[in-house]
Design an enzyme around this catalytic site. Structure first.
Site, PDB file in Angstrom:
ATOM      1  N   SER A 136      40.333 -38.611  46.702  1.00  0.00           N
ATOM      2  CA  SER A 136      41.745 -39.040  46.567  1.00  0.00           C
ATOM      3  C   SER A 136      42.716 -37.980  46.836  1.00  0.00           C
ATOM      4  CB  SER A 136      41.981 -39.569  45.176  1.00  0.00           C
ATOM      5  OG  SER A 136      43.289 -39.925  44.970  1.00  0.00           O
ATOM      6  N   TYR A 150      51.091 -43.281  51.157  1.00  0.00           N
ATOM      7  CA  TYR A 150      49.885 -42.370  51.001  1.00  0.00           C
ATOM      8  C   TYR A 150      49.698 -42.231  49.217  1.00  0.00           C
ATOM      9  CZ  TYR A 150      46.727 -37.949  51.112  1.00  0.00           C
ATOM     10  OH  TYR A 150      45.887 -37.299  50.987  1.00  0.00           O
ATOM     11  N   LYS A 154      46.159 -43.478  47.561  1.00  0.00           N
ATOM     12  CA  LYS A 154      45.460 -42.815  46.805  1.00  0.00           C
ATOM     13  C   LYS A 154      45.181 -43.082  45.377  1.00  0.00           C
ATOM     14  CE  LYS A 154      43.921 -40.102  50.190  1.00  0.00           C
ATOM     15  NZ  LYS A 154      42.645 -39.998  50.515  1.00  0.00           N
TER      16      LYS A 154
END
Length: 242
Positions: A136, A150, A154
């Site tokens: 991650s 993003y 993650k």
């Protein structure tokens, strides 16, 4: 050690650093990359015959099935799966982020890890011990402004790991999440510039910490996660209570 290790996003950055670490330990590494663009440099960096590169778009379910079936035929088992492939577009606030771009981040950061886990788990569950590491980011533990897509993707990778760990509790299959802070990679340079990238921790340092986690030298419980930031271990966190 003669383990079979599968690494996505393996032709550069953290994935390549991990391939170098594992092959040096005597493991066989199947490295998956979207294209062959960086293969020449990757093979120069990791010249070992134990490093076997495969090309394929792992956002495709058909491709993932084919890749893992091929690895199974060649190696019989998968001891370690590292879902490292990732993607991040240029910085933008929420209101300037298109739905297509938002979905692309989930497709390339989350769908890839999901599909690899979905088709690797039936192979790995047959073994007495196997480990999945989902890469991650620190942005997956606390969101970063102008990186909404993003960060959200993650965060979801962390949830995926926790669910897999709970579903396989009591078996030999474990799943943990690694959350690195900024690294000196091409992606970082494209996002924040070369000067910023050069101030970040190296992929090699992060890879070394990950191998220590794999070897049990840094204990991380299945379902838990580790944060690696500024060339230090910033925290090791247990899985959430049931």
């Amino acid at each position: 050690m003669n383990r079979t290790v599968v690494i996505t996003g393996a032709s550069r950055g953290l994935g390549l650093a991990l391939a170098k670490q594992f092959t040096a330990s005597g493991d066989i590494v199947f490295g998956i990359s979207r294209t062959r663009k960086y293969w020449s440099a990757a093979k120069t960096a990791v010249p070992s015959e134990r490093f076997k590169l495969l090309a394929g778009d792992i956002t495709s379910e058909k491709t993932v099935r084919s890749l893992l079936s091929g690895i199974k035929r060649r190696a019989v088992r998968i001891d370690i799966l590292i879902n490292n492939a990732g993607y991040c577009a240029p910085l933008a606030p929420v209101e300037a982020t298109s739905l297509r771009e938002f979905r692309d981040h989930f497709k390339q950061n989350l769908d890839t890890a999901f599909l690899m886990c979905k088709y690797a788990i039936p192979i790995m569950k047959k073994q007495s011990h196997a480990l999945i590491l989902n890469i991650s980011s620190m942005a997956g533990t606390r969101a970063v402004p102008r990186l909404v897509s993003y960060s959200a993707a993650k965060f979801a990778v962390l949830a995926l790991s926790q669910a897999i760990a709970k579903e396989n509790a009591g078996t030999g299959l474990e799943c943990i999440t690694v959350c690195p802070g900024g690294m000196n990679t091409e992606m970082r340079r494209e996002l924040f510039g070369a000067e910023d990238a050069e101030r970040q921790q190296t992929p090699e340092f992060v890879a070394d910490v990950i191998t220590q986690v794999v070897e049990g030298k840094i204990p991380v419980l299945s379902g838990g996660h580790i944060i690696i930031r500024h060339s230090k271990i910033a925290g090791v966190f247990p899985p959430p209570a049931a």
